[in-house]
Design an enzyme around this catalytic site. Structure first.
Site, PDB file in Angstrom:
ATOM      1  N   SER A 238      45.851 -42.606  50.304  1.00 16.52           N
ATOM      2  CA  SER A 238      46.202 -42.570  51.812  1.00 16.52           C
ATOM      3  C   SER A 238      47.706 -43.025  52.029  1.00 16.52           C
ATOM      4  CB  SER A 238      44.985 -43.134  52.589  1.00 16.52           C
ATOM      5  OG  SER A 238      44.249 -42.291  52.652  1.00 16.52           O
TER       6      SER A 238
ATOM      7  N   LYS B 166      49.885 -40.730  53.926  1.00 16.66           N
ATOM      8  CA  LYS B 166      49.972 -40.823  55.390  1.00 16.66           C
ATOM      9  C   LYS B 166      50.947 -41.400  55.954  1.00 16.66           C
ATOM     10  CE  LYS B 166      44.903 -40.817  56.224  1.00 16.66           C
ATOM     11  NZ  LYS B 166      44.245 -40.750  55.048  1.00 16.66           N
TER      12      LYS B 166
ATOM     13  N   SER C 118      42.678 -44.723  58.967  1.00 14.75           N
ATOM     14  CA  SER C 118      43.156 -43.931  57.673  1.00 14.75           C
ATOM     15  C   SER C 118      42.251 -42.495  58.077  1.00 14.75           C
ATOM     16  CB  SER C 118      42.768 -44.393  56.545  1.00 14.75           C
ATOM     17  OG  SER C 118      43.685 -43.831  55.569  1.00 14.75           O
TER      18      SER C 118
END
Length: 534
Positions: free
Chosen positions: A91, A94, A338
């Protein structure tokens, strides 16, 4: 605390800055900046030594760690290890997606959902079809559909002679990324992506339903199992039963692939707590349309036809509209928690806005262009999706640190930095995935960073202000470890950076890092279920 936007020279030292190359590095610094030589020999050198010790931890045996630490005040590279090795970011992807979205769409971008008719109603009747058209709003809850239905009713409509048709053509029809693990599909972190989707809770998890199971009053009684928000496109077969008071919780709810047939099995102990989880729906567009159909009925609007798909005609009469909060505000649930679905929605939105194609391919191409525009070093990289769920994503620590280095110069930086999880902050919409980490350390309330988790992959990258007042950007990508994610090592790195001061001498140095590093997994061991990414 906010990071001052004062990026200076960014040249990388010619020598390796690991302990083995430290002598050469000290000589180079001494030749080019004599006043800084003492710093390198004390505070900076001590910090490098401690980071080396942490990265050589047994928890990372056999792993590859890409690490970069850079001063935002001077632009100097303070530490690196495997900085240019391509790794799976989970993640941390992101960070790139959110920065690019702010650049392409703007922090004031909103998502609009409309209800339109073929023609203006006559005496309260829509003679043709009614259209529900979406542009990817990730914040549409069941309450939003109630509000849309109420607005249609308030316009005087009481009947629709035709069908209720859902228009999700703002995005393409590819619901799941081909590089995602097929076994993840039932779980909230791998929900199908659509331009019309329902957020099932205050966390704005899209494309899912809440599953709630409550034990019966006695052993053998059925378990009360519910799907919310429920609609006519979903069905539930309840085979779950209540077990003895001291029995184990074995209840589970599954969904047959390619359908919205849910089945509850297992048991809950009598007198025990309620069970709750999330499960994905098949075809989120249909779920949204059926929720609106139910809401229209509740608000006194009768739809005579079917609930189906269709494309709204140009110039259709607008009866109701829902506008989301601005992107700068939506970043909080996206980045703090997230949210994978939000990341993919942003990628496809960038594709539609830039190329008229709401696809992963178009969105990722625009994402790369945006990152290059703001000065990100896209060296050895592979952008496969926006969330990091695809293991085919490849980034270097240099690239991740480059996003963190260039972002402070952008007009949207304040909104972006504010969206990052804050270490040890108890409130979920502040601390996010770092709420339970680094409490009681100099990193608490100081480190603002994005986490990342896949099986064998863990990451932590963001900002910290050192004890000497110096703002630092750091990127830590760990790949290939066995067992639990090395969050204790990552936290210890962040704490050590929070203690960093160029003026630190050996005598005034913090306690040996091995005595202070928290054990891995002591806080927030699981950021998300199964092998999902956060």
């Amino acid at each position: 605390m906010p990071i001052a936007s004062r990026i200076l020279g960014l040249g990388r030292p010619a020598a390796s800055l690991t302990p083995a190359g430290l002598t050469t590095a000290v000589l180079l610094v001494a030749l080019t900046a004599p006043a800084a030589a003492t710093d390198v020999a004390s505070g900076v050198a001590d910090m490098r030594e401690d980071l080396d010790a942490l990265l050589d931890s047994p928890e990372l045996a056999g792993a590859t760690s890409g690490v970069v630490v850079r001063s935002l005040d001077t632009g100097n590279l303070l530490y690196e290890r495997n900085a240019d090795t391509a790794l799976t970011p989970a993640s941390n992807m992101k960070l790139l997606t959110s920065a690019a979205a702010l650049d392409v769409l703007g922090p004031d971008h909103t998502f609009e959902t409309t209800v339109t008719a073929d023609e203006e109603p006559t005496s309260g009747v829509v003679e043709g079809d009614l259209y529900l058209t979406g542009t990817g709003d990730p914040s549409l809850t069941s309450d939003a559909f109630d509000a849309l239905a109420a607005e249609v009713a308030d316009s005087g409509v009481t009947e629709v002679a035709g069908d209720l048709l859902a228009d999700d053509t703002y995005f393409d029809a590819q619901r799941l990324h081909p590089d995602w693990e097929s076994a993840d599909e039932p779980y909230y972190y791998a929900a199908q992506i659509s331009a019309l989707t329902v957020a099932a809770n205050d966390d704005l998890d899209t494309g899912v339903v809440n599953v709630t199971a409550t034990p019966g009053t006695h052993s053998g009684a059925p378990v009360d199992t519910r799907l919310e928000p429920a609609a006519d496109n979903l069905s539930l077969s309840n085979e779950a039963r209540t077990g003895p008071p001291d029995s184990e919780t074995t209840v589970d709810v599954s969904r047959d692939p390619g359908t919205n047939q849910f089945t509850a099995t297992g048991s809950l102990p009598a007198g025990g707590p309620e069970y709750s989880t999330l499960r994905t729906v098949h075809e989120p567009t249909d779920h949204a349309a059926h929720l609106l159909a139910d809401a229209l009925e509740d608000n006194g609007v009768r739809v005579r036809g079917d609930v189906d798909r269709g494309t709204a005609p140009t110039g259709a009469a607008e009866l109701a509209v829902a506008e989301s909060a601005e992107l700068s505000e939506l970043l909080a649930p996206f980045m703090k928690l997230s949210n994978n679905g939000h990341a993919e929605i942003l990628v496809k939105t960038m594709g539609h806005e830039s190329a008229g194609e709401g696809t992963w391919a178009a969105g990722l191409a625009e994402m790369a262009s945006a990152l290059e525009r703001i000065g990100v070093e896209l060296d050895a990289h592979e952008l496969s999706d926006g969330s990091g769920l695809a293991r085919s994503n490849q980034l270097t620590a240099t690239t991740v640190a480059s996003v963190l280095r260039t972002a402070p110069d952008e007009p949207w930086f304040t909104s972006w930095e504010r969206s990052l999880p804050v270490a040890g902050a108890e409130d979920r919409m502040t601390g996010g995935t770092l709420s339970g980490r680094m409490r009681g350390t100099p990193a608490e309330g100081n480190v603002r960073a994005k986490t990342g988790t896949l099986t064998g992959v863990s990451a932590l990258s963001g900002y910290v202000t050192g004890a000497g007042g110096e703002d630092l950007a750091f990127a830590v990508l760990n790949n290939g470890f066995e067992g639990a994610a090395p969050r204790g090592v990552q936290d210890a790195i962040a704490v050590r950076l929070a203690e960093f001061s160029r003026g630190t001498t050996t005598s005034g140095r913090p306690a040996p890092i091995a005595q202070r590093a928290p054990a891995s997994g002591t806080a927030s061991e699981l950021e998300c279920s199964w092998a999902g990414t956060c």
